[in-house]
Design an enzyme around this catalytic site. Structure first.
Site, PDB file in Angstrom:
ATOM      1  N   TRP A 102       4.877  -3.064  -5.929  1.00  0.00           N
ATOM      2  CA  TRP A 102       5.524  -3.853  -4.871  1.00  0.00           C
ATOM      3  C   TRP A 102       6.317  -5.017  -5.442  1.00  0.00           C
ATOM      4  O   TRP A 102       7.442  -5.292  -5.003  1.00  0.00           O
ATOM      5  CB  TRP A 102       4.503  -4.289  -3.816  1.00  0.00           C
ATOM      6  CG  TRP A 102       4.040  -3.090  -3.050  1.00  0.00           C
ATOM      7  CD1 TRP A 102       2.833  -2.466  -3.158  1.00  0.00           C
ATOM      8  CD2 TRP A 102       4.818  -2.310  -2.123  1.00  0.00           C
ATOM      9  NE1 TRP A 102       2.812  -1.351  -2.348  1.00  0.00           N
ATOM     10  CE2 TRP A 102       4.010  -1.229  -1.703  1.00  0.00           C
ATOM     11  CE3 TRP A 102       6.110  -2.411  -1.613  1.00  0.00           C
ATOM     12  CZ2 TRP A 102       4.438  -0.259  -0.803  1.00  0.00           C
ATOM     13  CZ3 TRP A 102       6.557  -1.458  -0.704  1.00  0.00           C
ATOM     14  CH2 TRP A 102       5.725  -0.389  -0.308  1.00  0.00           C
ATOM     15  N   ASP A 171       4.452 -12.323  -1.277  1.00  0.00           N
ATOM     16  CA  ASP A 171       4.225 -11.136  -0.460  1.00  0.00           C
ATOM     17  C   ASP A 171       2.712 -10.985  -0.347  1.00  0.00           C
ATOM     18  O   ASP A 171       2.036 -10.670  -1.325  1.00  0.00           O
ATOM     19  CB  ASP A 171       4.844  -9.913  -1.148  1.00  0.00           C
ATOM     20  CG  ASP A 171       4.553  -8.612  -0.398  1.00  0.00           C
ATOM     21  OD1 ASP A 171       3.859  -8.648   0.638  1.00  0.00           O
ATOM     22  OD2 ASP A 171       5.027  -7.558  -0.869  1.00  0.00           O
ATOM     23  N   LYS A 195      -1.648  -3.899   7.657  1.00  0.00           N
ATOM     24  CA  LYS A 195      -2.852  -3.751   6.849  1.00  0.00           C
ATOM     25  C   LYS A 195      -3.983  -4.628   7.403  1.00  0.00           C
ATOM     26  O   LYS A 195      -5.042  -4.132   7.740  1.00  0.00           O
ATOM     27  CB  LYS A 195      -2.538  -4.074   5.393  1.00  0.00           C
ATOM     28  CG  LYS A 195      -1.497  -3.081   4.818  1.00  0.00           C
ATOM     29  CD  LYS A 195      -0.941  -3.508   3.485  1.00  0.00           C
ATOM     30  CE  LYS A 195       0.297  -2.719   3.093  1.00  0.00           C
ATOM     31  NZ  LYS A 195       0.041  -1.316   2.758  1.00  0.00           N
TER      32      LYS A 195
END
Lengths: 360, 360
Positions: A102, A171, A195
Site C-alpha cells: 500500500w 494511511d 475494514k
C-alpha cells in the site's frame, strides 16, 4: 440464519448489532416514513446522523477544533492522488515510507503529481517489517512524510509514531480506531471505511485545518480538502448510508468502552493467533518480523502451497471464511479488525491445531 | 409502519420492493452468513452482483461492446472535474451548454482544467428552457459537447438529443433510465445514482471505449477512466453496497417492463401535475417553458412566498414530504423519479386543489 466467521481483509465483518439496527430501520428510519438512504442530505434527520459521526470520530481520536473530519469517497486509492494534489506544491518534495504494497501504491501515484523521496524502503525484506526512525532519510523542508500505519498484505504494523518535523500523513485504512494513539501528531489521516469503521464507499479524512488551506486554486474545487472542510462534507451529496453506518459503528465502539478497551481485545485476539503460530513447531510460519506483527492482519504460511489451499478450503467448510492471503503473496491472512469476534479467533486456533495433527 | 410520499430531489425515494429485499438480506446475504457489505469485492457472490449490474445497465441502455459501464464515486460533481481531466487535451476546447445550475457548475469546474466555450446560455431566462440545436455556437473540432439532460433545480429537460459532430457528454443524473433514448449517440454519460437508480455514493459512467483511451498518463491513475474500464471497476474497492442496490433497481425496472413502460408512467405522472398547475387559473405557475418541462422535477410557484411556506408545511402534515424548491430558487419542487408512485402524485394533486380552495 447463522453468521460465519469472516476473516476478509476488506470489505470486512461489521458488528452484528450494527447490521441488525441498520436492518430494522432500513425501510422506515425511526418513523420518518422513509429510509435513511432516501432522505435529503440537507434535512434534519440526516444532518443529525452526519454531525454525530463527525463529533464521535473527533472525540474518539481526541482531536480539537484545529482539526476537521471530512467524508470523501474513492477509498485510500483516491487519497494517494488527493494528498499530493493538495499538499505537495511545486518545488517541494514529499517523503514516503515504503514498507509494503500500500505504501508502494501511494508512492507510485504521488510520482504522477510531484517530487517524491522514498525515505526508507523495507518492502522487499522478509520477514516484512517497518523501518525504524533512525533509518529514515528525510528531506529537509519536506512537504510531508507519508506512512502506512498497517500494511494489510504483509501483516506488519507501526508500533510507534515517527518523530519528524514535517507534517505526518498516514494511511490508517486497516488500523484506524483499533488502538489509542496520539492522533494530534498527524497532520492528515485517511482511511477507507471498509475494514474497521463501516462499509466500502466512504473514506474518513482527519485533517489539520491549516493543511487544508494548502490546496492550490488550480486543482478542481471538488478535489480540494478545503472545499469539504468549509462545507462540512456537504459541498455535494455525500455517501449518506456509509456515513450513517459509521455513526452506528462509533456508537458500538463507545459501547465496547472506547479505543483502549478495543485495543486490549485486539491485542489479545492477535496474541492468541501468534501464539498458535509460534507454538506449532514451525508448521505455521509468520511472515512479519515479530516486533512489527500486526494486530489486524495475521499473515502466515504452511509447509506447502498445496497444504495452504487445503487449509483454506477446509476452514471455509468449518465456517471460517476469507482466510486466503492476498493474491500477490499467497499464504494465509486472518484479518481480525475491531468487529471480528474473539470466538472466531478461538475457533481458528482450534482448527489450526486439528489441521496440523491431521496433516503434520 | 407507514411510508410517506417522498418528493426529495435526491437522495430520493427508492422502490419499496427493493428496500424490502435489501432489508431481508442485510445481515445474511442469501445464506452466505455475512452481509453483502462485508464480502470481499473479489469473491464470487459479490462478483455476480457487480457483473449483473453492469450487464443490466448495458442492456437497458442498448449499449454494445464498444461501450463500458463503470462505477465511480463522488457524484456528478466529481465528474465535472474527471471529464475535462480525461477528455480535454492541451490546445483543445470543450463546448458546454449552460441551461441551469448544474450545467453552470460543470462549466465552472471545467474552466479549472482547460479551455471552455459556452455554446449556449439560457440559464438566466425565465421561464427556464433548453437551447435549440440552431442556437448552439459550436467550436470546430471541439473535444466534446457537454449537456445536462435534465436541470433538476429549474425543472427543464432536453426532449431531443443535439445533433453534433463532437462527442456528446451528458450529465444524466436526474433522468437516467427514465425513458428510452438512443444512448449510442453519446460518447460519455454519467449519473449520480441517488435519483433514479440507487443510493448516493455511487456514480454510473457509460463511456465509449475509444474515449476512455484519451486520458493522459499525466493524471493520477485512479482518476483515469481507462483504469476503471480495464479493471472492470475493480481497480480498487468499489462502493459495493451501492452497486448491489443498483443491481436490485435494474431488476425492478425489468419487472416494470423496461424503459418504455417506465417512460409511459413517468409522462403520465408529470402530465397529472402539470395539468393541475395549468388548470389552477394561475394560482400555481410552472417555472419552465411548456415545451421543455421536466417529467422528473416539476417546479412551480404560488402567489406568494408566505403561501409557499404554508403549502410545504401543510403538505408535510399530509405525508407529502420534500416539496421545498432548491434554496437557490425557492418555490415548490415535486421530484417524481422512476420509483415515485403515481398514487403520490394523485395525492399531491388533490392536496393542491384543497389548498387553493382554502387559500385562494
Amino acid at each position: 440464519m447463522s453468521r460465519v466467521f469472516n476473516f476478509s481483509a476488506g470489505p470486512a465483518t461489521l458488528p452484528e448489532a450494527v447490521l441488525r439496527e441498520a436492518q430494522t430501520d432500513l425501510v422506515d428510519y425511526k418513523g420518518a416514513g422513509m429510509s435513511i438512504m432516501e432522505m435529503s442530505h440537507r434535512g434534519k434527520e440526516y444532518d443529525a446522523v452526519h454531525n454525530e459521526a463527525i463529533a464521535s470520530l473527533k472525540r474518539l481520536m481526541g482531536l480539537g477544533d484545529d482539526y476537521a473530519i471530512i467524508f470523501q469517497t474513492g477509498g485510500a486509492s483516491s487519497q494517494f492522488a488527493f494528498v499530493p494534489m493538495n499538499l505537495l506544491g511545486p518545488g517541494q518534495t514529499a517523503d514516503y515510507v515504503h514498507a509494503g504494497a500500500w505504501g508502494g501504491k501511494a508512492i507510485k501515484e504521488a510520482k504522477n503529481v510531484g517530487a517524491v523521496n522514498v525515505a526508507a524502503d523495507t518492502s522487499k525484506e522478509k520477514p516484512s517489517r517497518m523501518p525504524k526512525d533512525s533509518e529514515l532519510k528525510l528531506t529537509p523542508g519536506a512537504a510531508y512524510l507519508h506512512v502506512t500505519t498497517n500494511e494489510t498484505i504483509e501483516g506488519s504494523q507501526m508500533k510507534s509514531i515517527p518523530n519528524v518535523d514535517a507534517p505526518l500523513v498516514a494511511d490508517m485504512s486497516s488500523d484506524i480506531l483499533s488502538r489509542p494513539m496520539d492522533f494530534t501528531k498527524f497532520g492528515l489521516i485517511y482511511a477507507g471505511a471498509q475494514k474497521n469503521i463501516g462499509p466500502s464507499g466512504v473514506t474518513l479524512v482527519a485533517i489539520r485545518k491549516d493543511l487544508a488551506e494548502r490546496g492550490s486554486d488550480k486543482i478542481p474545487v471538488i478535489l480540494r480538502y478545503k472545499t469539504h472542510v468549509e462545507q462540512n462534507s456537504l459541498y455535494n451529496t455525500p455517501p449518506c448510508f456509509g456515513i450513517y453506518m459509521i455513526a452506528l459503528v462509533t456508537r458500538w465502539i463507545d459501547a465496547q468502552g472506547g479505543l483502549a478497551a478495543l485495543a486490549k481485545i485486539n491485542v489479545e485476539k492477535a496474541a492468541l493467533l501468534y501464539s498458535a503460530i509460534d507454538g506449532s513447531g514451525g508448521y505455521y510460519r509468520g511472515t512479519a518480523a515479530v516486533e512489527d506483527r500486526s494486530d489486524m492482519n495475521v499473515t502466515y504460511r504452511l509447509p506447502s502451497e498445496e497444504l495452504e489451499a487445503k487449509f483454506i478450503a477446509e476452514a471455509a467448510r468449518h465456517g471460517l471464511k476469507g482466510l486466503k492471503g492476498h493474491r500477490s503473496v499467497g499464504g494465509i491472512r486472518a484479518s481480525i479488525y475491531n468487529a471480528f469476534p474473539r470466538a472466531g479467533v478461538e475457533t481458528l486456533v482450534a482448527f489450526m491445531r486439528e489441521f496440523q495433527s491431521k496433516n503434520g
